[in-house]
Design a protein around this motif. Structure first.
Motif, mmCIF file in Angstrom:
data_model
loop_
_atom_site.group_PDB
_atom_site.id
_atom_site.type_symbol
_atom_site.label_atom_id
_atom_site.label_comp_id
_atom_site.label_asym_id
_atom_site.label_seq_id
_atom_site.Cartn_x
_atom_site.Cartn_y
_atom_site.Cartn_z
ATOM 1 N N LEU A 1 -19.306 17.262 57.456
ATOM 2 C CA LEU A 1 -17.975 18.234 57.336
ATOM 3 C C LEU A 1 -17.447 18.185 55.939
ATOM 4 O O LEU A 1 -16.453 18.515 55.739
ATOM 5 C CB LEU A 1 -16.933 17.593 58.262
ATOM 6 C CG LEU A 1 -17.343 17.782 59.634
ATOM 7 C CD1 LEU A 1 -16.107 17.287 60.456
ATOM 8 C CD2 LEU A 1 -17.653 19.200 60.087
ATOM 9 N N GLY A 2 -18.060 17.827 54.979
ATOM 10 C CA GLY A 2 -17.835 17.616 53.433
ATOM 11 C C GLY A 2 -17.339 18.995 53.146
ATOM 12 O O GLY A 2 -16.224 19.184 52.262
ATOM 13 N N ARG B 1 -13.335 20.213 52.440
ATOM 14 C CA ARG B 1 -12.859 20.348 50.899
ATOM 15 C C ARG B 1 -12.233 21.888 51.187
ATOM 16 O O ARG B 1 -11.278 22.106 50.341
ATOM 17 C CB ARG B 1 -14.323 20.534 50.154
ATOM 18 C CG ARG B 1 -13.994 20.312 48.599
ATOM 19 C CD ARG B 1 -15.371 20.418 47.974
ATOM 20 N NE ARG B 1 -16.047 19.051 48.170
ATOM 21 C CZ ARG B 1 -17.284 18.971 48.692
ATOM 22 N NH1 ARG B 1 -18.226 19.993 48.863
ATOM 23 N NH2 ARG B 1 -17.647 17.639 48.699
ATOM 24 N N ILE B 2 -12.800 22.843 51.856
ATOM 25 C CA ILE B 2 -12.181 24.181 52.042
ATOM 26 C C ILE B 2 -10.722 24.003 52.706
ATOM 27 O O ILE B 2 -9.598 24.674 52.235
ATOM 28 C CB ILE B 2 -12.673 25.102 52.713
ATOM 29 C CG1 ILE B 2 -14.363 25.445 51.879
ATOM 30 C CG2 ILE B 2 -12.251 26.355 52.959
ATOM 31 C CD1 ILE B 2 -15.231 26.034 52.520
#
Length: 63
Positions: A19-20, A24-25
């Protein structure tokens, strides 16, 4: 020529980042949303200060 099994494993590992990008979003959107909310709220307080700060802008205008 590189071994195709090693290349395939590296590509598979690169695709399983989790889920990086999503986090981040989400973090960026939260920061931008917080900044816009702060701007909106502070903008309202600034408008109240223009009339003298007591909140009674129209009463003393006719005196």
């Amino acid at each position: 020529m590189p071994d195709t099994a090693v290349t395939t494993e590296l590509l598979a590992a690169a695709e399983q980042q989790g889920l990086g990008d999503t986090l981040r979003i989400l973090l960026l959107a939260s920061i931008v949303g917080g900044a816009l909310l702060a701007w909106f709220l502070l903008r309202g307080y600034r408008a109240d200060d223009r009339d003298g700060g007591d909140g009674e802008a129209g009463r003393d205008a006719n005196a």
